[in-house]
Design a protein around this motif. Structure first.
Motif, PDB file in Angstrom:
ATOM      1  N   LEU A 157       0.860  -1.171   0.000  1.00 16.61           N
ATOM      2  CA  LEU A 157       0.000   0.000   0.000  1.00 16.61           C
ATOM      3  C   LEU A 157       0.902   1.229   0.000  1.00 16.61           C
ATOM      4  O   LEU A 157       1.921   1.255   0.691  1.00 16.61           O
ATOM      5  CB  LEU A 157      -0.918   0.001   1.222  1.00 16.61           C
ATOM      6  CG  LEU A 157      -1.903  -1.182   1.271  1.00 16.61           C
ATOM      7  CD1 LEU A 157      -1.447  -2.211   2.293  1.00 16.61           C
ATOM      8  CD2 LEU A 157      -3.312  -0.704   1.585  1.00 16.61           C
ATOM      9  N   HIS A 158       0.541   2.252  -0.774  1.00 13.78           N
ATOM     10  CA  HIS A 158       1.472   3.369  -0.948  1.00 13.78           C
ATOM     11  C   HIS A 158       0.733   4.645  -1.327  1.00 13.78           C
ATOM     12  O   HIS A 158      -0.378   4.615  -1.853  1.00 13.78           O
ATOM     13  CB  HIS A 158       2.487   3.034  -2.047  1.00 13.78           C
ATOM     14  CG  HIS A 158       1.854   2.818  -3.393  1.00 13.78           C
ATOM     15  ND1 HIS A 158       1.616   3.835  -4.281  1.00 13.78           N
ATOM     16  CD2 HIS A 158       1.388   1.677  -3.983  1.00 13.78           C
ATOM     17  CE1 HIS A 158       1.044   3.346  -5.362  1.00 13.78           C
ATOM     18  NE2 HIS A 158       0.881   2.045  -5.212  1.00 13.78           N
ATOM     19  N   THR A 159       1.372   5.766  -1.058  1.00 11.07           N
ATOM     20  CA  THR A 159       0.847   7.065  -1.470  1.00 11.07           C
ATOM     21  C   THR A 159       1.232   7.330  -2.926  1.00 11.07           C
ATOM     22  O   THR A 159       2.088   6.647  -3.493  1.00 11.07           O
ATOM     23  CB  THR A 159       1.415   8.183  -0.590  1.00 11.07           C
ATOM     24  OG1 THR A 159       2.835   8.235  -0.760  1.00 11.07           O
ATOM     25  CG2 THR A 159       1.096   7.941   0.878  1.00 11.07           C
ATOM     26  N   GLN A 160       0.620   8.388  -3.497  1.00 11.20           N
ATOM     27  CA  GLN A 160       1.013   8.740  -4.864  1.00 11.20           C
ATOM     28  C   GLN A 160       2.393   9.383  -4.884  1.00 11.20           C
ATOM     29  O   GLN A 160       3.136   9.244  -5.849  1.00 11.20           O
ATOM     30  CB  GLN A 160       0.011   9.728  -5.481  1.00 11.20           C
ATOM     31  CG  GLN A 160      -1.412   9.214  -5.566  1.00 11.20           C
ATOM     32  CD  GLN A 160      -2.296   9.846  -4.507  1.00 11.20           C
ATOM     33  OE1 GLN A 160      -1.925   9.914  -3.325  1.00 11.20           O
ATOM     34  NE2 GLN A 160      -3.470  10.317  -4.898  1.00 11.20           N
ATOM     35  N   PHE A 161       2.735  10.116  -3.819  1.00  9.70           N
ATOM     36  CA  PHE A 161       4.046  10.743  -3.754  1.00  9.70           C
ATOM     37  C   PHE A 161       5.124   9.680  -3.682  1.00  9.70           C
ATOM     38  O   PHE A 161       5.074   8.777  -2.848  1.00  9.70           O
ATOM     39  CB  PHE A 161       4.125  11.662  -2.525  1.00  9.70           C
ATOM     40  CG  PHE A 161       5.505  12.174  -2.244  1.00  9.70           C
ATOM     41  CD1 PHE A 161       6.112  13.051  -3.124  1.00  9.70           C
ATOM     42  CD2 PHE A 161       6.200  11.769  -1.120  1.00  9.70           C
ATOM     43  CE1 PHE A 161       7.400  13.521  -2.886  1.00  9.70           C
ATOM     44  CE2 PHE A 161       7.481  12.234  -0.864  1.00  9.70           C
ATOM     45  CZ  PHE A 161       8.079  13.112  -1.745  1.00  9.70           C
ATOM     46  N   ASN A 162       6.111   9.761  -4.584  1.00  9.64           N
ATOM     47  CA  ASN A 162       7.175   8.759  -4.659  1.00  9.64           C
ATOM     48  C   ASN A 162       6.613   7.346  -4.765  1.00  9.64           C
ATOM     49  O   ASN A 162       7.110   6.399  -4.150  1.00  9.64           O
ATOM     50  CB  ASN A 162       8.106   8.857  -3.445  1.00  9.64           C
ATOM     51  CG  ASN A 162       9.078  10.016  -3.561  1.00  9.64           C
ATOM     52  OD1 ASN A 162       9.259  10.578  -4.637  1.00  9.64           O
ATOM     53  ND2 ASN A 162       9.703  10.380  -2.451  1.00  9.64           N
ATOM     54  N   ALA A 163       5.571   7.198  -5.561  1.00  8.64           N
ATOM     55  CA  ALA A 163       4.934   5.889  -5.716  1.00  8.64           C
ATOM     56  C   ALA A 163       5.894   4.908  -6.391  1.00  8.64           C
ATOM     57  O   ALA A 163       6.619   5.268  -7.323  1.00  8.64           O
ATOM     58  CB  ALA A 163       3.667   6.017  -6.553  1.00  8.64           C
ATOM     59  N   PRO A 164       5.935   3.664  -5.925  1.00 11.65           N
ATOM     60  CA  PRO A 164       6.788   2.657  -6.578  1.00 11.65           C
ATOM     61  C   PRO A 164       6.252   2.304  -7.959  1.00 11.65           C
ATOM     62  O   PRO A 164       5.066   2.500  -8.259  1.00 11.65           O
ATOM     63  CB  PRO A 164       6.698   1.464  -5.625  1.00 11.65           C
ATOM     64  CG  PRO A 164       5.412   1.646  -4.894  1.00 11.65           C
ATOM     65  CD  PRO A 164       5.191   3.122  -4.781  1.00 11.65           C
ATOM     66  N   ASP A 165       7.129   1.780  -8.801  1.00  5.45           N
ATOM     67  CA  ASP A 165       6.765   1.381 -10.153  1.00  5.45           C
ATOM     68  C   ASP A 165       6.400  -0.104 -10.145  1.00  5.45           C
ATOM     69  O   ASP A 165       7.268  -0.960  -9.978  1.00  5.45           O
ATOM     70  CB  ASP A 165       7.946   1.629 -11.093  1.00  5.45           C
ATOM     71  CG  ASP A 165       7.646   1.246 -12.536  1.00  5.45           C
ATOM     72  OD1 ASP A 165       6.512   0.799 -12.804  1.00  5.45           O
ATOM     73  OD2 ASP A 165       8.548   1.388 -13.378  1.00  5.45           O
ATOM     74  N   PRO A 166       5.115  -0.448 -10.308  1.00  6.23           N
ATOM     75  CA  PRO A 166       4.717  -1.862 -10.280  1.00  6.23           C
ATOM     76  C   PRO A 166       5.436  -2.719 -11.314  1.00  6.23           C
ATOM     77  O   PRO A 166       5.628  -3.917 -11.101  1.00  6.23           O
ATOM     78  CB  PRO A 166       3.212  -1.803 -10.555  1.00  6.23           C
ATOM     79  CG  PRO A 166       2.797  -0.439 -10.117  1.00  6.23           C
ATOM     80  CD  PRO A 166       3.952   0.450 -10.463  1.00  6.23           C
ATOM     81  N   ALA A 167       5.850  -2.115 -12.429  1.00  7.11           N
ATOM     82  CA  ALA A 167       6.514  -2.890 -13.476  1.00  7.11           C
ATOM     83  C   ALA A 167       7.838  -3.474 -12.992  1.00  7.11           C
ATOM     84  O   ALA A 167       8.316  -4.470 -13.535  1.00  7.11           O
ATOM     85  CB  ALA A 167       6.742  -2.010 -14.704  1.00  7.11           C
ATOM     86  N   ARG A 168       8.438  -2.857 -11.979  1.00  4.02           N
ATOM     87  CA  ARG A 168       9.702  -3.362 -11.442  1.00  4.02           C
ATOM     88  C   ARG A 168       9.494  -4.550 -10.498  1.00  4.02           C
ATOM     89  O   ARG A 168      10.459  -5.242 -10.155  1.00  4.02           O
ATOM     90  CB  ARG A 168      10.436  -2.249 -10.677  1.00  4.02           C
ATOM     91  CG  ARG A 168      10.907  -1.089 -11.534  1.00  4.02           C
ATOM     92  CD  ARG A 168      11.643  -0.095 -10.643  1.00  4.02           C
ATOM     93  NE  ARG A 168      12.191   1.021 -11.386  1.00  4.02           N
ATOM     94  CZ  ARG A 168      12.933   1.985 -10.853  1.00  4.02           C
ATOM     95  NH1 ARG A 168      13.207   1.934  -9.553  1.00  4.02           N
ATOM     96  NH2 ARG A 168      13.390   2.976 -11.575  1.00  4.02           N
ATOM     97  N   HIS A 169       8.268  -4.755 -10.077  1.00  4.37           N
ATOM     98  CA  HIS A 169       7.970  -5.793  -9.086  1.00  4.37           C
ATOM     99  C   HIS A 169       6.732  -6.579  -9.536  1.00  4.37           C
ATOM    100  O   HIS A 169       5.673  -6.499  -8.920  1.00  4.37           O
ATOM    101  CB  HIS A 169       7.730  -5.165  -7.719  1.00  4.37           C
ATOM    102  CG  HIS A 169       8.744  -4.142  -7.325  1.00  4.37           C
ATOM    103  ND1 HIS A 169       9.961  -4.481  -6.787  1.00  4.37           N
ATOM    104  CD2 HIS A 169       8.732  -2.786  -7.425  1.00  4.37           C
ATOM    105  CE1 HIS A 169      10.651  -3.373  -6.550  1.00  4.37           C
ATOM    106  NE2 HIS A 169       9.933  -2.336  -6.923  1.00  4.37           N
ATOM    107  N   PRO A 170       6.856  -7.339 -10.606  1.00  3.44           N
ATOM    108  CA  PRO A 170       5.670  -7.983 -11.181  1.00  3.44           C
ATOM    109  C   PRO A 170       5.025  -9.023 -10.269  1.00  3.44           C
ATOM    110  O   PRO A 170       3.857  -9.363 -10.477  1.00  3.44           O
ATOM    111  CB  PRO A 170       6.220  -8.639 -12.463  1.00  3.44           C
ATOM    112  CG  PRO A 170       7.691  -8.778 -12.220  1.00  3.44           C
ATOM    113  CD  PRO A 170       8.076  -7.608 -11.378  1.00  3.44           C
ATOM    114  N   ASP A 171       5.729  -9.520  -9.261  1.00  6.44           N
ATOM    115  CA  ASP A 171       5.153 -10.525  -8.378  1.00  6.44           C
ATOM    116  C   ASP A 171       4.392  -9.921  -7.201  1.00  6.44           C
ATOM    117  O   ASP A 171       3.776 -10.656  -6.426  1.00  6.44           O
ATOM    118  CB  ASP A 171       6.254 -11.437  -7.822  1.00  6.44           C
ATOM    119  CG  ASP A 171       6.875 -12.296  -8.910  1.00  6.44           C
ATOM    120  OD1 ASP A 171       6.153 -12.647  -9.864  1.00  6.44           O
ATOM    121  OD2 ASP A 171       8.082 -12.600  -8.812  1.00  6.44           O
TER     122      ASP A 171
END
Length: 463
Positions: free
Chosen positions: A55-69
């Motif tokens: 779960l994350h905020t929009q600020f500095n949001a992680p890139d889901p493409a880097r963590h496909p699992d």
């Protein structure tokens, strides 16, 4: 809400309970120094069979493409809520950020619990600075583990804040400068925040420490041989279990969680230099410096004659709108032995045979990474826990030297030479090598950090 991704085969089956794969939910504080260890922890947990939901905020949001699992669940912050951008605003904005996302987090967490079923969720792991997240999870009966991304010594200091006020160490008076804090060796009184800044820090601590004390356990990114005394003190003072499972970057699979794109060409550039000859300079992802300090630092580096790799990220220099901030003549004077990049793959740079010293702001991630590679440090702390980290680096672990006072090119030049070429530096480097071996032992097979992680898994499955 989108459905979670299909589970992938994990290296272990520790996280299967009642025939069902268990989920761990994570909520990082959205700053680079807090995101990195949270994602390292996620990698460890995933490798042991847990499904991961971030779960994350929009600020500095992680890139889901880097963590496909992993599954990612955004927690929107209402318009007008703060977006952390500068050091002087960080504490206030952390406080406001937790409050601002509380309602949305409650809705998102309830939806995840409905979808997965409560029995399928082992726990939530949240950053200790986000007290409202802990309170929401408690109301929804979700056990929550607190992740402190700093040192055990820093955590002990924060727990001691009431005592520091009670015994008049705080607020700091000029007459108390450099006074030893006898209850917390090796700390001493430092002039830091003004009254307004101290009030905000005190408020942040008053929120973060209840998160630790009322959690189901405290996770620390440190290791026993480095902070045994501090860890023993925390275990005596806290009623919750403490898990020292660091350094996480040595235990966890490599992850891509950098908010800035690293310039990997610097690694090839380092290949041209002899072993332990290059000074790596980086002041982290948040700390800033004045244009004057940049000029003095630049000429001090130039005057030292030492090869260097220097990270100057966008926005690092206050009041500078472009990337051409160096004094005239600096680049020409250092062209054959210097490289400046906007961001570097730090762990790999510190592992490189050519790097013989690290000039750092002493954020905990940087400190731990340097310790693990046996690279001695020049310490220039800026704010927060960096002051205490620098104190431990120089006076307890003896793996670095502090660059104190106003930056002046002659002092900078002397400090660099002291670390990189003088006898003091050789002694510090030898000590750093010893601490590197201790770190490797803790993270090796049957080491204290691996045993602590096994205990953490058992604890999570019992919640």
């Amino acid at each position: 809400m989108t459905p979670p991704p299909a589970p992938t085969m994990a290296a272990h089956s520790n996280a299967v309970h009642g025939g069902r794969r268990q989920h761990v939910l994570l909520f990082p504080l959205p700053y680079q120094g807090h995101i990195n260890p949270m994602f390292r922890l996620a990698g460890l947990l995933h490798a042991h069979g847990f499904a991961i939901t971030v779960l994350h905020t929009q600020f500095n949001a992680p890139d889901p493409a880097r963590h496909p699992d992993y599954r990612f669940v955004p927690v929107p912050v209402p318009d007008g809520s703060p977006v952390p951008v500068a050091i002087e605003d960080v504490v206030a904005q952390i406080l406001e950020l937790g409050v601002a996302c509380e309602a949305a987090f409650r809705d998102r967490l309830a939806s995840v619990l409905d979808e997965y079923s409560r029995d399928a969720v082992a726990c939530l792991v949240a950053d200790t600075h986000l007290l409202p997240i802990f309170e929401v999870a408690a109301r929804l009966s979700v056990p929550t583990l607190a992740l402190r991304t700093g040192s055990a010594a820093c955590c002990a200091c924060l727990l001691a804040y009431p005592m520091l006020f009670e015994k008049s160490y705080l607020p700091v008076q000029e007459s108390q400068r450099d006074m030893p804090v006898t209850e917390l060796p090796p700390y001493r009184v430092r002039i830091g925040e003004d009254d307004g800044g101290l009030r905000l820090v005190r408020e942040l601590i008053s929120r973060a420490m209840p998160a630790v004390k009322t959690s189901s356990g405290l996770i620390l990114n440190t290791f026993d041989s480095l902070e045994r005394r501090e860890l023993e003190g925390l275990r005596r003072g806290l009623a919750v279990p403490v898990f020292d499972i660091g350094p996480l970057h040595k235990l966890s699979p490599a992850v891509e969680s950098s908010l800035l794109l690293p310039d990997r060409s610097c690694l090839e550039w380092l290949d041209a230099f002899p072993p332990e000859s290059v000074l790596y300079v980086s002041f982290g992802s948040v700390a800033c410096m004045s244009p004057r300090d940049l000029v003095e630092t630049a000429w001090g580096i130039a005057g030292s004659g030492v090869p260097f790799l220097w990270v100057v990220r966008p926005g690092m220099v206050n009041g500078s709108a472009d990337d051409h901030r160096f004094p005239e003549g600096f680049e020409a004077a250092t062209r054959e032995r210097g490289k400046v990049v906007a961001w570097a793959p730090q762990e790999e740079a510190l592992r490189h045979r050519a790097v013989g010293g690290f000039w750092t702001h002493c954020g905990w991630n940087s400190t731990a990474e340097s310790v693990c590679e046996g690279v001695p440090m020049l310490c220039r702390p800026s704010f927060g826990d960096q002051m205490g980290n620098a104190r431990y680096v120089e006076h307890v672990w003896r793996v670095g030297l502090e660059v104190g006072g106003d930056l002046e090119r002659g002092r900078v030049e002397a400090a660099i030479r002291r670390l990189m070429t003088d006898e003091d530096g050789a002694e510090t480097r030898a000590r750093a090598g010893e601490v590197k071996k201790a770190a490797a032992k803790c993270t090796g097979e049957a080491g204290s950090s691996r045993l602590a992680f096994d205990k953490l898994i058992t604890h999570m499955m019992s919640l």
